[in-house]
Scaffold this motif. Structure first.
Motif, mmCIF file in Angstrom:
data_model
loop_
_atom_site.group_PDB
_atom_site.id
_atom_site.type_symbol
_atom_site.label_atom_id
_atom_site.label_comp_id
_atom_site.label_asym_id
_atom_site.label_seq_id
_atom_site.Cartn_x
_atom_site.Cartn_y
_atom_site.Cartn_z
ATOM 1 N N ILE A 35 -21.230 -11.824 -8.378
ATOM 2 C CA ILE A 35 -21.371 -10.377 -8.531
ATOM 3 C C ILE A 35 -20.592 -9.656 -7.436
ATOM 4 N N ILE A 36 -20.740 -10.134 -6.218
ATOM 5 C CA ILE A 36 -20.044 -9.507 -5.104
ATOM 6 C C ILE A 36 -18.532 -9.568 -5.293
ATOM 7 N N GLY A 37 -18.039 -10.751 -5.656
ATOM 8 C CA GLY A 37 -16.596 -10.899 -5.862
ATOM 9 C C GLY A 37 -16.078 -10.057 -7.005
ATOM 10 N N THR A 38 -16.859 -9.981 -8.092
ATOM 11 C CA THR A 38 -16.431 -9.193 -9.250
ATOM 12 C C THR A 38 -16.387 -7.709 -8.931
ATOM 13 N N VAL A 39 -17.425 -7.210 -8.263
ATOM 14 C CA VAL A 39 -17.457 -5.792 -7.890
ATOM 15 C C VAL A 39 -16.286 -5.454 -6.976
ATOM 16 N N ALA A 40 -16.061 -6.295 -5.978
ATOM 17 C CA ALA A 40 -14.974 -6.037 -5.038
ATOM 18 C C ALA A 40 -13.617 -6.086 -5.722
ATOM 19 N N LEU A 41 -13.403 -7.112 -6.557
ATOM 20 C CA LEU A 41 -12.114 -7.247 -7.238
ATOM 21 C C LEU A 41 -11.882 -6.114 -8.227
ATOM 22 N N SER A 42 -12.924 -5.736 -8.967
ATOM 23 C CA SER A 42 -12.786 -4.679 -9.970
ATOM 24 C C SER A 42 -12.391 -3.355 -9.333
ATOM 25 N N LEU A 43 -13.161 -2.936 -8.340
ATOM 26 C CA LEU A 43 -12.911 -1.636 -7.721
ATOM 27 C C LEU A 43 -11.597 -1.611 -6.938
ATOM 28 N N SER A 44 -11.313 -2.683 -6.200
ATOM 29 C CA SER A 44 -10.084 -2.706 -5.400
ATOM 30 C C SER A 44 -8.854 -2.791 -6.287
ATOM 31 N N ALA A 45 -8.940 -3.554 -7.404
ATOM 32 C CA ALA A 45 -7.814 -3.625 -8.334
ATOM 33 C C ALA A 45 -7.553 -2.265 -8.962
ATOM 34 N N TRP A 46 -8.621 -1.560 -9.323
ATOM 35 C CA TRP A 46 -8.455 -0.226 -9.907
ATOM 36 C C TRP A 46 -7.853 0.748 -8.887
ATOM 37 N N LEU A 47 -8.359 0.709 -7.647
ATOM 38 C CA LEU A 47 -7.826 1.591 -6.615
ATOM 39 C C LEU A 47 -6.353 1.277 -6.328
ATOM 40 N N GLY A 48 -6.037 -0.023 -6.240
ATOM 41 C CA GLY A 48 -4.646 -0.399 -6.016
ATOM 42 C C GLY A 48 -3.751 0.036 -7.155
ATOM 43 N N PHE A 49 -4.248 -0.069 -8.400
ATOM 44 C CA PHE A 49 -3.481 0.347 -9.566
ATOM 45 C C PHE A 49 -3.233 1.851 -9.563
ATOM 46 N N ARG A 50 -4.258 2.622 -9.212
ATOM 47 C CA ARG A 50 -4.110 4.074 -9.165
ATOM 48 C C ARG A 50 -3.127 4.489 -8.072
ATOM 49 N N VAL A 51 -3.215 3.831 -6.919
ATOM 50 C CA VAL A 51 -2.264 4.132 -5.840
ATOM 51 C C VAL A 51 -0.855 3.747 -6.262
ATOM 52 N N TRP A 52 -0.719 2.627 -6.979
ATOM 53 C CA TRP A 52 0.597 2.191 -7.468
ATOM 54 C C TRP A 52 1.204 3.227 -8.400
ATOM 55 N N GLN A 53 0.373 3.831 -9.260
ATOM 56 C CA GLN A 53 0.864 4.849 -10.173
ATOM 57 C C GLN A 53 1.316 6.104 -9.433
ATOM 58 N N GLU A 54 0.594 6.459 -8.378
ATOM 59 C CA GLU A 54 0.881 7.702 -7.670
ATOM 60 C C GLU A 54 1.812 7.522 -6.470
ATOM 61 N N ALA A 55 2.168 6.280 -6.138
ATOM 62 C CA ALA A 55 2.956 6.029 -4.925
ATOM 63 C C ALA A 55 4.295 6.763 -4.897
ATOM 64 N N PRO A 56 5.098 6.761 -5.986
ATOM 65 C CA PRO A 56 6.355 7.510 -5.936
ATOM 66 C C PRO A 56 6.156 9.005 -5.688
ATOM 67 N N THR A 57 5.108 9.573 -6.288
ATOM 68 C CA THR A 57 4.817 10.993 -6.044
ATOM 69 C C THR A 57 4.473 11.225 -4.581
ATOM 70 N N LEU A 58 3.657 10.343 -4.005
ATOM 71 C CA LEU A 58 3.316 10.469 -2.584
ATOM 72 C C LEU A 58 4.551 10.313 -1.713
ATOM 73 N N SER A 59 5.434 9.378 -2.091
ATOM 74 C CA SER A 59 6.649 9.152 -1.314
ATOM 75 C C SER A 59 7.536 10.395 -1.310
ATOM 76 N N VAL A 60 7.686 11.030 -2.472
ATOM 77 C CA VAL A 60 8.499 12.243 -2.559
ATOM 78 C C VAL A 60 7.859 13.383 -1.777
ATOM 79 N N ASP A 61 6.539 13.497 -1.856
ATOM 80 C CA ASP A 61 5.836 14.560 -1.126
ATOM 81 C C ASP A 61 5.936 14.374 0.379
ATOM 82 N N TRP A 62 5.827 13.112 0.841
ATOM 83 C CA TRP A 62 5.810 12.848 2.277
ATOM 84 C C TRP A 62 7.212 12.740 2.887
ATOM 85 N N MET A 63 8.105 12.027 2.181
ATOM 86 C CA MET A 63 9.412 11.714 2.756
ATOM 87 C C MET A 63 10.572 12.455 2.082
ATOM 88 N N GLY A 64 10.303 13.112 0.960
ATOM 89 C CA GLY A 64 11.360 13.818 0.249
ATOM 90 C C GLY A 64 12.177 12.941 -0.674
#
Length: 263
Positions: A35-64
């Protein structure tokens, strides 16, 4: 050995294989740790996926501009940090007093059946993550092949193995699921990325509209140096995630152009 020579495995067989591995993991590790491993993997994978989707936008906002250590490195850091933190928090909640060397209790038939049922959770998660990766990789192969075709390369067909896998995913999952899992490879976005890639490879040769046989006005295609550089460098994954594509897709002229095209 070419990937095309590898026998294609059905999605059902792949899912059963993943389930068998997860079931073995459950039996070896126990329900609480599972249960612990599944909860951790599920939430962290989702967070990493969301950051991956938004990373280029963040890069343009921060670095131009698109910076690799942000577009590719930030999602990995987000996944690793969130996995470590969430696992620690979940472990302290679910098993605050259990020690790692504490012997496991004997399992009854009911407990064993419940553990096998619980193994469906990580199986489903891993299958969805794998399906998203396969579908996205197939879309990138399409953009790359179209770019090579525009540059006059003889090898203009997308990798057959990745395309077969992508087709299997699209046949197995509802369209609404794919749209939610991999929104950055929707047909209109994919077509626009192909046009940008083609323009970057042959800036002096206009892209022809197959419906009219006439060149597409350069002003309609997004002509941003950052996008052109990403296409020339073969960074098609970052190109698909770039915020300028999202902005361009809201332009009525581009919407009309993409409706007319069939790339």
């Amino acid at each position: 050995m070419s990937p095309d020579s590898i026998p294609q495995i059905s999605l059902g067989t792949a899912a059963l294989t993943i389930f068998a591995v997860c079931a073995g993991f459950v039996m070896l590790r126990g329900m609480t740790r599972m249960i612990i491993g599944t909860v951790a993997l599920s939430l962290s994978a989702w967070l990493g996926f969301r950051v991956w989707q938004e990373a280029p936008t963040l890069s343009v906002d921060w670095m131009g501009k698109s910076v690799p250590w942000i577009t590719n490195g930030l999602p990995l850091v987000a996944f690793l940090v969130s996995f470590f933190v969430i696992r620690k928090i979940a472990k302290s909640i679910f098993s605050p007093h259990r020690k790692d060397h504490e012997p496991a209790k004997p399992r009854s038939i009911i407990r064993t059946a419940f553990l096998l049922l619980l193994a469906l959770i990580p199986t489903s998660l891993l299958c969805l993550i794998g399906a998203t990766f396969i579908h996205h990789n197939g879309s990138i192969a399409e953009v790359r092949a179209f770019s090579e075709k525009s540059s006059g390369s003889q090898d203009t067909i997308p990798d057959g193995f990745s395309q077969r896998l992508k087709a299997s995913i699209e046949d197995a999952l509802p369209e609404s699921w794919i749209k939610n899992l991999d929104p950055l490879t929707q047909p209109s976005r994919l077509t626009l990325a192909k046009l940008i890639a083609a323009q970057s490879e042959s800036p002096l040769v206009p892209v022809i509209n197959p419906q009219t046989g006439k060149p597409i006005p350069r002003a309609i295609i997004v002509d941003d140096p950052d996008l052109q550089n990403l296409a020339r460098e073969g960074k098609f994954s970052t190109l698909l995630r770039h915020p300028l594509l999202t902005k361009a897709l809201a332009d009525p002229k581009i919407q009309k152009l993409l409706r007319d095209l069939n790339l």
